[in-house]
Design a protein around this motif. Structure first.
Motif, mmCIF file in Angstrom:
data_model
loop_
_atom_site.group_PDB
_atom_site.id
_atom_site.type_symbol
_atom_site.label_atom_id
_atom_site.label_comp_id
_atom_site.label_asym_id
_atom_site.label_seq_id
_atom_site.Cartn_x
_atom_site.Cartn_y
_atom_site.Cartn_z
ATOM 1 N N LYS A 43 8.322 2.092 -20.009
ATOM 2 C CA LYS A 43 7.205 1.531 -19.549
ATOM 3 C C LYS A 43 7.305 0.268 -18.901
ATOM 4 N N ILE A 44 6.410 0.098 -17.772
ATOM 5 C CA ILE A 44 6.690 -0.970 -16.716
ATOM 6 C C ILE A 44 5.478 -1.551 -17.084
ATOM 7 N N HIS A 45 5.586 -2.907 -17.775
ATOM 8 C CA HIS A 45 4.540 -3.813 -17.842
ATOM 9 C C HIS A 45 4.739 -5.190 -17.292
ATOM 10 N N SER A 46 3.804 -5.902 -17.200
ATOM 11 C CA SER A 46 4.122 -7.124 -16.051
ATOM 12 C C SER A 46 4.485 -8.295 -17.183
ATOM 13 N N VAL A 47 5.100 -9.212 -16.599
ATOM 14 C CA VAL A 47 5.715 -10.176 -17.403
ATOM 15 C C VAL A 47 5.197 -11.581 -17.245
ATOM 16 N N VAL A 48 4.178 -11.575 -16.116
ATOM 17 C CA VAL A 48 3.579 -12.924 -15.821
ATOM 18 C C VAL A 48 2.176 -12.434 -15.701
ATOM 19 N N PHE A 49 1.030 -13.263 -15.795
ATOM 20 C CA PHE A 49 -0.145 -13.302 -15.539
ATOM 21 C C PHE A 49 -0.527 -13.535 -14.101
ATOM 22 N N THR A 50 -1.291 -12.451 -13.521
ATOM 23 C CA THR A 50 -1.874 -12.776 -11.936
ATOM 24 C C THR A 50 -3.226 -13.440 -12.343
ATOM 25 N N ALA A 51 -3.486 -14.242 -11.244
ATOM 26 C CA ALA A 51 -4.756 -14.905 -11.476
ATOM 27 C C ALA A 51 -6.033 -14.025 -11.685
ATOM 28 N N GLU A 74 -1.494 -2.689 -24.878
ATOM 29 C CA GLU A 74 -1.904 -1.283 -24.217
ATOM 30 C C GLU A 74 -3.145 -1.594 -23.378
ATOM 31 N N LEU A 75 -3.871 -2.513 -23.346
ATOM 32 C CA LEU A 75 -5.038 -2.776 -22.467
ATOM 33 C C LEU A 75 -4.793 -3.100 -21.374
ATOM 34 N N TYR A 76 -3.957 -4.030 -21.229
ATOM 35 C CA TYR A 76 -3.660 -4.862 -19.872
ATOM 36 C C TYR A 76 -2.247 -4.737 -19.331
ATOM 37 N N LYS A 77 -1.419 -3.843 -19.938
ATOM 38 C CA LYS A 77 -0.120 -3.349 -19.462
ATOM 39 C C LYS A 77 0.682 -4.743 -19.187
ATOM 40 N N ILE A 78 0.672 -5.627 -20.439
ATOM 41 C CA ILE A 78 1.645 -6.840 -20.325
ATOM 42 C C ILE A 78 2.803 -6.498 -21.409
ATOM 43 N N ASN A 79 3.915 -7.468 -21.295
ATOM 44 C CA ASN A 79 4.764 -7.380 -22.258
ATOM 45 C C ASN A 79 4.220 -8.043 -23.566
ATOM 46 N N GLY A 80 4.963 -7.931 -24.780
ATOM 47 C CA GLY A 80 4.621 -8.832 -25.715
ATOM 48 C C GLY A 80 4.779 -9.842 -25.933
ATOM 49 N N SER A 81 5.627 -10.659 -25.444
ATOM 50 C CA SER A 81 5.570 -12.065 -25.284
ATOM 51 C C SER A 81 4.745 -12.720 -24.495
ATOM 52 N N LEU A 82 4.161 -12.083 -23.646
ATOM 53 C CA LEU A 82 2.989 -12.577 -22.816
ATOM 54 C C LEU A 82 1.930 -12.521 -23.530
ATOM 55 N N ALA A 83 1.529 -11.349 -24.434
ATOM 56 C CA ALA A 83 0.674 -10.975 -24.956
ATOM 57 C C ALA A 83 0.311 -12.319 -26.105
ATOM 58 N N ARG A 84 1.423 -12.545 -26.932
ATOM 59 C CA ARG A 84 1.345 -13.667 -27.755
ATOM 60 C C ARG A 84 1.110 -15.025 -27.209
ATOM 61 N N ARG A 85 1.609 -15.090 -25.908
ATOM 62 C CA ARG A 85 1.127 -16.607 -25.290
ATOM 63 C C ARG A 85 -0.388 -16.268 -24.842
ATOM 64 N N GLY A 86 -0.669 -15.228 -24.627
ATOM 65 C CA GLY A 86 -2.166 -15.137 -24.151
ATOM 66 C C GLY A 86 -3.038 -15.592 -25.447
ATOM 67 N N ILE A 87 -2.655 -14.882 -26.638
ATOM 68 C CA ILE A 87 -3.579 -15.216 -27.715
ATOM 69 C C ILE A 87 -3.503 -16.726 -28.001
ATOM 70 N N GLN A 88 -2.204 -17.259 -27.988
ATOM 71 C CA GLN A 88 -2.107 -18.796 -28.205
ATOM 72 C C GLN A 88 -3.010 -19.629 -27.149
ATOM 73 N N GLU A 89 -3.326 -19.105 -25.851
ATOM 74 C CA GLU A 89 -4.341 -19.788 -24.942
ATOM 75 C C GLU A 89 -5.550 -19.486 -25.292
ATOM 76 N N LEU A 90 -5.760 -18.289 -25.912
ATOM 77 C CA LEU A 90 -7.125 -18.105 -26.407
ATOM 78 C C LEU A 90 -7.461 -18.899 -27.673
ATOM 79 N N LEU A 91 -6.780 -19.095 -28.370
ATOM 80 C CA LEU A 91 -7.061 -19.978 -29.541
ATOM 81 C C LEU A 91 -7.245 -21.386 -29.079
ATOM 82 N N LYS A 92 -6.422 -21.669 -28.125
ATOM 83 C CA LYS A 92 -6.596 -23.198 -27.532
ATOM 84 C C LYS A 92 -8.226 -23.578 -27.104
ATOM 85 N N ARG A 93 -8.480 -22.305 -26.418
ATOM 86 C CA ARG A 93 -9.886 -22.268 -25.593
ATOM 87 C C ARG A 93 -10.933 -21.918 -26.829
#
Length: 157
Positions: A43-51, A74-93
């Protein structure tokens, strides 16, 4: 008694003939090759968030009922480490709320998903069984006059 039939004796091969037969047999069969096993599609998932992806991520996740790393992958086709970072950012906000953080798979829920549930729970409680307005508890009845009395004192002064 039954007489057993004997097979006629085979003609003996010379040492050279046996050696030649052994070599040719091993060449034709070769070594046993191990199977590669079943391989999945990579599976080719992105490793960085685009804007654009990050904006969509922030907007959609707060509406989700269940937010896990796997759901985001699965929803955003991102890799696992990026998903975990995203969750941390959502918790901060404060856009997601932890539901179960034990173990390897933490589970969260979106802010908007929980607000909708709270409103639904409160709505049926406003009416009692006969359909009229529900009576206020003693604590609620006591609080209202006290606040009103305090407001009147401030107005007088």
């Amino acid at each position: 008694a039954i007489a057993a039939k004997k097979m006629p004796p085979k003609a003996q091969k010379s040492k050279e003939a046996k050696l030649l037969a052994a070599q040719s047999a091993s060449k034709s069969k070769g070594k046993k090759k191990w199977s590669k096993g079943k391989s999945r599609e990579k599976k080719i998932h992105s490793v960085v968030f685009t804007a654009a992806l990050f904006d969509k991520f922030l907007k959609d996740v707060k509406k989700m009922k269940v937010v896990t790393v796997y759901n985001l992958i699965e929803l955003y086709k991102i890799n696992g480490s990026l998903a975990r970072r995203g969750i941390q950012e959502l918790l901060k906000r404060n856009l997601i709320v932890p539901v179960d953080i034990q173990g390897q798979n933490p589970m969260y829920t979106g802010i908007n998903a929980t607000k909708g549930k709270d409103e639904e729970k409160e709505a049926p409680a406003k009416k009692d069984k006969k359909g009229g307005a529900q009576k206020k508890s003693k604590k609620q009845v006591e609080d209202v006059p006290v606040e009103a009395a305090e407001g009147e004192k401030k107005d007088d002064a």
